[in-house]
Design a protein around this motif. Structure first.
Motif, PDB file in Angstrom:
ATOM      1  N   TYR A   1      40.492  15.456 -15.276  1.00 49.47           N
ATOM      2  CA  TYR A   1      39.398  14.904 -14.464  1.00 49.47           C
ATOM      3  C   TYR A   1      38.130  15.737 -14.627  1.00 49.47           C
ATOM      4  O   TYR A   1      37.026  15.202 -14.718  1.00 49.47           O
ATOM      5  CB  TYR A   1      39.787  14.839 -12.988  1.00 49.47           C
ATOM      6  N   LYS A   2      38.272  17.052 -14.674  1.00 49.40           N
ATOM      7  CA  LYS A   2      37.105  17.917 -14.844  1.00 49.40           C
ATOM      8  C   LYS A   2      36.425  17.659 -16.190  1.00 49.40           C
ATOM      9  O   LYS A   2      35.190  17.627 -16.265  1.00 49.40           O
ATOM     10  CB  LYS A   2      37.510  19.387 -14.736  1.00 49.40           C
ATOM     11  N   ARG A   3      37.233  17.468 -17.243  1.00 47.45           N
ATOM     12  CA  ARG A   3      36.646  17.157 -18.557  1.00 47.45           C
ATOM     13  C   ARG A   3      35.912  15.814 -18.518  1.00 47.45           C
ATOM     14  O   ARG A   3      34.839  15.661 -19.099  1.00 47.45           O
ATOM     15  CB  ARG A   3      37.725  17.140 -19.636  1.00 47.45           C
ATOM     16  N   GLN A   4      36.492  14.846 -17.821  1.00 45.69           N
ATOM     17  CA  GLN A   4      35.843  13.536 -17.720  1.00 45.69           C
ATOM     18  C   GLN A   4      34.524  13.641 -16.958  1.00 45.69           C
ATOM     19  O   GLN A   4      33.556  12.955 -17.297  1.00 45.69           O
ATOM     20  CB  GLN A   4      36.774  12.537 -17.038  1.00 45.69           C
ATOM     21  N   ILE A   5      34.479  14.495 -15.943  1.00 44.00           N
ATOM     22  CA  ILE A   5      33.228  14.704 -15.201  1.00 44.00           C
ATOM     23  C   ILE A   5      32.172  15.296 -16.132  1.00 44.00           C
ATOM     24  O   ILE A   5      31.013  14.848 -16.136  1.00 44.00           O
ATOM     25  CB  ILE A   5      33.449  15.609 -13.971  1.00 44.00           C
ATOM     26  N   GLU A   6      32.568  16.302 -16.913  1.00 44.12           N
ATOM     27  CA  GLU A   6      31.623  16.907 -17.854  1.00 44.12           C
ATOM     28  C   GLU A   6      31.125  15.881 -18.866  1.00 44.12           C
ATOM     29  O   GLU A   6      29.925  15.843 -19.179  1.00 44.12           O
ATOM     30  CB  GLU A   6      32.261  18.110 -18.561  1.00 44.12           C
ATOM     31  N   ASP A   7      32.008  15.046 -19.369  1.00 41.23           N
ATOM     32  CA  ASP A   7      31.604  14.003 -20.310  1.00 41.23           C
ATOM     33  C   ASP A   7      30.616  13.037 -19.667  1.00 41.23           C
ATOM     34  O   ASP A   7      29.627  12.632 -20.284  1.00 41.23           O
ATOM     35  CB  ASP A   7      32.822  13.230 -20.819  1.00 41.23           C
ATOM     36  N   ALA A   8      30.887  12.664 -18.430  1.00 42.88           N
ATOM     37  CA  ALA A   8      29.996  11.737 -17.726  1.00 42.88           C
ATOM     38  C   ALA A   8      28.639  12.382 -17.472  1.00 42.88           C
ATOM     39  O   ALA A   8      27.594  11.723 -17.592  1.00 42.88           O
ATOM     40  CB  ALA A   8      30.629  11.291 -16.409  1.00 42.88           C
ATOM     41  N   LYS A   9      28.630  13.674 -17.151  1.00 43.91           N
ATOM     42  CA  LYS A   9      27.355  14.375 -16.935  1.00 43.91           C
ATOM     43  C   LYS A   9      26.545  14.430 -18.225  1.00 43.91           C
ATOM     44  O   LYS A   9      25.323  14.244 -18.208  1.00 43.91           O
ATOM     45  CB  LYS A   9      27.613  15.794 -16.430  1.00 43.91           C
ATOM     46  N   GLU A  10      27.240  14.675 -19.340  1.00 47.60           N
ATOM     47  CA  GLU A  10      26.540  14.698 -20.625  1.00 47.60           C
ATOM     48  C   GLU A  10      25.969  13.332 -20.971  1.00 47.60           C
ATOM     49  O   GLU A  10      24.838  13.216 -21.444  1.00 47.60           O
ATOM     50  CB  GLU A  10      27.487  15.180 -21.726  1.00 47.60           C
TER      51      GLU A  10
ATOM     52  N   TYR B   1      27.367   6.049 -14.310  1.00 50.09           N
ATOM     53  CA  TYR B   1      27.831   7.421 -14.507  1.00 50.09           C
ATOM     54  C   TYR B   1      27.834   8.209 -13.196  1.00 50.09           C
ATOM     55  O   TYR B   1      28.736   9.020 -12.959  1.00 50.09           O
ATOM     56  CB  TYR B   1      26.993   8.131 -15.563  1.00 50.09           C
ATOM     57  N   LYS B   2      26.840   7.965 -12.353  1.00 49.64           N
ATOM     58  CA  LYS B   2      26.816   8.646 -11.050  1.00 49.64           C
ATOM     59  C   LYS B   2      28.029   8.250 -10.222  1.00 49.64           C
ATOM     60  O   LYS B   2      28.680   9.096  -9.597  1.00 49.64           O
ATOM     61  CB  LYS B   2      25.525   8.322 -10.300  1.00 49.64           C
TER      62      LYS B   2
END
Length: 81
Positions: free
Chosen positions: A65-74, A6-7
């Motif tokens: 891409y921003k939504r995917q980043i948020e999903d990965a952070k979650e 995820y990182k």
């Protein structure tokens, strides 16, 4: 999936956002040149429409891409629990 996955995904997505922003900038410059050099009003209008459509496409990709980043952070936060 592991924390490292995820990182790395977050880092890759941030790089993708930067690439998309750069491509948007290049496309805007290209269409501005084409509009300026167009000889007929209809071709100018066509280039203007293409420029707007292309910019909107880049904006949608950046938001994705921003939504995917948020999903990965979650997902990363869930792994840390």
């Amino acid at each position: 999936m592991s924390k490292e996955y995820y990182k790395k995904k977050i880092i890759d997505l941030r790089a993708d956002i930067a690439k998309e922003k750069e491509q948007k900038k290049k496309d805007n410059e290209y269409y501005a040149r084409m509009i300026k050099s167009a000889s007929t009003p209809s071709s100018k209008a066509s280039y203007r429409k293409s420029k707007i459509d292309r910019a909107a496409s880049h904006d949608r990709d950046i938001e994705r891409y921003k939504r995917q980043i948020e999903d990965a952070k979650e997902a990363l936060a869930r792994l840390k629990k």
